[in-house]
Design a protein around this motif. Structure first.
Motif, mmCIF file in Angstrom:
data_model
loop_
_atom_site.group_PDB
_atom_site.id
_atom_site.type_symbol
_atom_site.label_atom_id
_atom_site.label_comp_id
_atom_site.label_asym_id
_atom_site.label_seq_id
_atom_site.Cartn_x
_atom_site.Cartn_y
_atom_site.Cartn_z
ATOM 1 N N ALA A 264 69.236 -98.365 -124.886
ATOM 2 C CA ALA A 264 69.971 -98.168 -126.131
ATOM 3 C C ALA A 264 71.433 -97.914 -125.818
ATOM 4 C CB ALA A 264 69.373 -96.974 -126.901
ATOM 5 N N ALA A 265 72.279 -98.845 -126.192
ATOM 6 C CA ALA A 265 73.704 -98.681 -125.957
ATOM 7 C C ALA A 265 74.283 -97.733 -126.981
ATOM 8 C CB ALA A 265 74.402 -100.037 -126.054
ATOM 9 N N ALA A 266 75.195 -96.910 -126.549
ATOM 10 C CA ALA A 266 75.843 -95.980 -127.474
ATOM 11 C C ALA A 266 76.778 -96.766 -128.377
ATOM 12 C CB ALA A 266 76.610 -94.911 -126.704
ATOM 13 N N GLY A 267 76.541 -96.691 -129.661
ATOM 14 C CA GLY A 267 77.401 -97.395 -130.606
ATOM 15 C C GLY A 267 77.854 -96.443 -131.687
ATOM 16 N N GLY A 268 79.013 -96.725 -132.270
ATOM 17 C CA GLY A 268 79.522 -95.876 -133.335
ATOM 18 C C GLY A 268 79.851 -94.481 -132.878
ATOM 19 N N GLY A 269 80.209 -94.317 -131.603
ATOM 20 C CA GLY A 269 80.603 -93.007 -131.106
ATOM 21 C C GLY A 269 79.447 -92.126 -130.704
ATOM 22 N N THR A 270 78.212 -92.642 -130.693
ATOM 23 C CA THR A 270 77.072 -91.810 -130.301
ATOM 24 C C THR A 270 77.006 -91.659 -128.791
ATOM 25 O OG1 THR A 270 75.611 -93.741 -130.327
ATOM 26 C CG2 THR A 270 75.692 -92.393 -132.331
ATOM 27 N N LEU A 271 76.369 -90.584 -128.362
ATOM 28 C CA LEU A 271 76.249 -90.256 -126.947
ATOM 29 C C LEU A 271 75.056 -90.996 -126.359
ATOM 30 C CD1 LEU A 271 77.347 -88.320 -124.672
ATOM 31 C CD2 LEU A 271 75.588 -86.684 -125.443
ATOM 32 N N ALA A 272 75.273 -91.768 -125.293
ATOM 33 C CA ALA A 272 74.193 -92.535 -124.657
ATOM 34 C C ALA A 272 73.355 -91.606 -123.787
ATOM 35 C CB ALA A 272 74.774 -93.663 -123.812
ATOM 36 N N VAL A 273 72.082 -91.441 -124.154
ATOM 37 C CA VAL A 273 71.167 -90.517 -123.488
ATOM 38 C C VAL A 273 69.940 -91.277 -123.013
ATOM 39 C CG1 VAL A 273 69.686 -88.489 -123.790
ATOM 40 C CG2 VAL A 273 71.938 -88.574 -124.908
ATOM 41 N N VAL A 274 69.503 -91.001 -121.779
ATOM 42 C CA VAL A 274 68.210 -91.467 -121.293
ATOM 43 C C VAL A 274 67.334 -90.237 -121.092
ATOM 44 C CG1 VAL A 274 66.961 -92.449 -119.346
ATOM 45 C CG2 VAL A 274 68.961 -93.614 -120.231
ATOM 46 N N ASP B 87 71.702 -87.773 -135.205
ATOM 47 C CA ASP B 87 72.392 -89.066 -135.257
ATOM 48 C C ASP B 87 73.634 -89.126 -134.376
ATOM 49 O OD1 ASP B 87 74.151 -87.477 -136.673
ATOM 50 O OD2 ASP B 87 73.935 -88.562 -138.567
ATOM 51 N N LYS B 88 73.842 -88.090 -133.586
ATOM 52 C CA LYS B 88 74.988 -88.078 -132.671
ATOM 53 C C LYS B 88 74.632 -88.667 -131.306
ATOM 54 C CE LYS B 88 77.621 -86.040 -135.658
ATOM 55 N NZ LYS B 88 78.732 -86.806 -136.313
ATOM 56 N N VAL B 89 73.366 -88.990 -131.078
ATOM 57 C CA VAL B 89 72.954 -89.514 -129.787
ATOM 58 C C VAL B 89 72.133 -90.795 -129.977
ATOM 59 C CG1 VAL B 89 72.916 -87.210 -128.764
ATOM 60 C CG2 VAL B 89 70.795 -88.202 -129.650
ATOM 61 N N SER B 90 72.150 -91.640 -128.951
ATOM 62 C CA SER B 90 71.260 -92.798 -128.865
ATOM 63 C C SER B 90 70.347 -92.565 -127.666
ATOM 64 C CB SER B 90 72.058 -94.088 -128.668
ATOM 65 O OG SER B 90 72.894 -94.345 -129.776
ATOM 66 N N VAL B 91 69.061 -92.367 -127.915
ATOM 67 C CA VAL B 91 68.125 -91.970 -126.873
ATOM 68 C C VAL B 91 67.297 -93.166 -126.410
ATOM 69 C CG1 VAL B 91 66.195 -90.472 -126.238
ATOM 70 C CG2 VAL B 91 67.975 -89.628 -127.797
ATOM 71 N N THR B 92 67.357 -93.462 -125.116
ATOM 72 C CA THR B 92 66.447 -94.422 -124.495
ATOM 73 C C THR B 92 65.348 -93.633 -123.796
ATOM 74 O OG1 THR B 92 68.189 -96.051 -124.132
ATOM 75 C CG2 THR B 92 66.207 -96.259 -122.788
ATOM 76 N N GLN B 93 64.113 -93.861 -124.204
ATOM 77 C CA GLN B 93 62.951 -93.162 -123.657
ATOM 78 C C GLN B 93 62.299 -94.043 -122.601
ATOM 79 O OE1 GLN B 93 60.177 -91.509 -126.587
ATOM 80 N NE2 GLN B 93 58.526 -92.456 -125.429
ATOM 81 N N ALA C 13 73.677 -96.790 -117.371
ATOM 82 C CA ALA C 13 74.604 -96.821 -118.505
ATOM 83 C C ALA C 13 74.686 -95.500 -119.257
ATOM 84 C CB ALA C 13 74.174 -97.920 -119.480
ATOM 85 N N ALA C 14 73.838 -94.538 -118.926
ATOM 86 C CA ALA C 14 73.752 -93.304 -119.696
ATOM 87 C C ALA C 14 74.878 -92.335 -119.363
ATOM 88 C CB ALA C 14 72.411 -92.627 -119.439
ATOM 89 N N LYS C 15 75.229 -91.529 -120.346
ATOM 90 C CA LYS C 15 76.169 -90.423 -120.145
ATOM 91 C C LYS C 15 75.431 -89.132 -119.813
ATOM 92 C CE LYS C 15 79.781 -92.885 -121.108
ATOM 93 N NZ LYS C 15 80.734 -93.276 -120.022
ATOM 94 N N VAL C 16 74.214 -89.000 -120.355
ATOM 95 C CA VAL C 16 73.383 -87.824 -120.077
ATOM 96 C C VAL C 16 71.967 -88.299 -119.776
ATOM 97 C CG1 VAL C 16 72.431 -85.656 -120.944
ATOM 98 C CG2 VAL C 16 74.753 -86.345 -121.591
ATOM 99 N N LEU C 17 71.392 -87.779 -118.709
ATOM 100 C CA LEU C 17 70.003 -88.037 -118.348
ATOM 101 C C LEU C 17 69.221 -86.738 -118.513
ATOM 102 C CD1 LEU C 17 67.713 -89.746 -117.017
ATOM 103 C CD2 LEU C 17 68.557 -88.911 -114.814
ATOM 104 N N VAL C 18 68.189 -86.764 -119.334
ATOM 105 C CA VAL C 18 67.352 -85.589 -119.564
ATOM 106 C C VAL C 18 66.018 -85.790 -118.852
ATOM 107 C CG1 VAL C 18 66.239 -84.117 -121.271
ATOM 108 C CG2 VAL C 18 68.417 -85.235 -121.830
ATOM 109 N N LYS C 19 65.675 -84.862 -117.971
ATOM 110 C CA LYS C 19 64.394 -84.926 -117.275
ATOM 111 C C LYS C 19 63.580 -83.675 -117.558
ATOM 112 C CE LYS C 19 65.780 -82.936 -112.792
ATOM 113 N NZ LYS C 19 65.779 -83.138 -111.315
ATOM 114 N N SER C 20 62.266 -83.821 -117.443
ATOM 115 C CA SER C 20 61.381 -82.687 -117.671
ATOM 116 C C SER C 20 61.425 -81.718 -116.497
ATOM 117 C CB SER C 20 59.954 -83.170 -117.914
ATOM 118 O OG SER C 20 59.128 -82.126 -118.343
ATOM 119 N N GLY C 21 61.453 -82.269 -115.276
ATOM 120 C CA GLY C 21 61.615 -81.429 -114.088
ATOM 121 C C GLY C 21 60.307 -80.962 -113.479
ATOM 122 N N VAL C 22 60.407 -80.028 -112.547
ATOM 123 C CA VAL C 22 59.295 -79.439 -111.801
ATOM 124 C C VAL C 22 58.513 -80.519 -111.044
ATOM 125 C CG1 VAL C 22 57.553 -77.602 -111.869
ATOM 126 C CG2 VAL C 22 59.099 -77.880 -113.798
#
Length: 315
Positions: free
Chosen positions: A33-43, A59-65, A88-97
């Protein structure tokens, strides 16, 4: 087309992109998911943290799962599209452990330059039995809503740091979702309290519900796969041991999980002379369910699990 972990370790972002172009005709993984319209690109790696990211980001983020519903995260093999999305992401969210064993190699290959939010930061981790696959501890931290309050706070902080202009929105979303988690926690406790104390015994496919069991004071009789990791091998002795424990403790049911085949759970329940909970009533252990299912969000997943447990154990 999939790329093995060994291949990931040896290819770079340019090669990964070329592989993606060649694979797009047969790879079912969606494009990032490309960040469009100023949204934050998140994976986001898992179904759970992707759900959290959407709730906090709005609606401030575009999340690629990356992981899809009912896909076992323990032994996942990344696709070329995963590599491109992470790059391409600006933020990567991981579950961890240690849940995403494939992630570090994928990040290196993708050339990721953004920020990583480890949702598990600050969560008190249950320790394993010393075996290699359990060295990092129990990764199933989301099965305690109090842990999820920490997880979503970590995500909110990462979003606010990457997108300070929308920090107030993320803070508002965090407050709203935290209130829902508090209500979920209270609802689960009220339902579990209806169970007779002698009936609060749990047998599952694998050891995925330790945080839930500790939070709501259930008794863990055992799991079919005696490990946090579904890829651990199951021996004949393991089967004999769990059948014996079920009989000795008077456990009323064996619970299958949505991301694992139910055949072994069914066989063990039959051998032990108890009912098996499977099919649409399976517990959501490692993953959320598909859209429209009883577990397509985190809140619904935990409500479903609790309702099934209470009904099966006689509440």
């Amino acid at each position: 087309m999939r790329v093995s972990r060994r291949q990931i370790a040896t290819i770079g972002p340019a090669v990964a992109a070329a592989i993606l172009l060649a694979a797009c005709g047969d790879d079912a993984t969606p494009q990032p998911a490309a960040a469009g319209g100023g949204t934050l690109a998140v994976v986001a790696t898992t179904t759970q943290v992707a759900d959290f990211a959407r709730n906090i980001g709005g609606d401030k983020v575009s999340v690629t799962q990356i992981l899809k519903p009912n896909v076992d995260p323990h032994d996942y093999e990344p696709t070329p599209a995963d590599i491109t999305a992470i790059g391409a992401a600006k933020v990567l969210v991981k579950s961890g452990v240690g849940l995403e064993k494939w992630l570090d190699e994928t990040i290196a290959s993708a050339g990721f330059k953004g920020a990583t939010a480890d949702a598990s930061k600050g969560v008190q981790i249950r320790q394993g039995n010393g075996e290699e696959e359990e060295a990092a501890g129990d990764p199933h931290i989301w099965h305690n809503p109090r842990n999820v309050k920490i997880m979503v706070q970590n995500i909110e902080q990462a979003f606010a740091a990457a997108d300070p202009a929308d920090a107030a929105v993320y803070a508002q979303n965090l407050a709203a979702y935290t209130a829902k988690l508090d209500q979920l926690d209270a609802d689960i406790q009220a339902k579990i309290d209806k169970l007779p104390p002698d009936n609060r015994k749990l047998v599952t496919n694998h050891d995925a519900f330790g945080y839930y069991i500790e939070r709501y004071r259930l008794e863990f009789v055992g799991s079919i796969i005696p490990s946090f990791d579904t890829s651990a091998e199951l021996s004949a002795k393991d089967i004999d041991d769990i059948v014996a424990k079920i009989k000795q403790t008077g456990t009323k049911a064996v619970f299958s999980e949505s991301s694992l085949p139910p055949k072994t759970a069914e066989a063990i329940a039959k051998q032990a002379g108890v009912k098996v909970v499977a099919g649409e009533d399976s517990l959501y252990g490692d993953t959320l369910g598909p859209q429209g299912s009883a577990g397509d969000t985190y809140l619904k997943m935990e409500q479903h699990n609790t309702d099934v447990i209470v009904q099966a154990l006689g509440g």
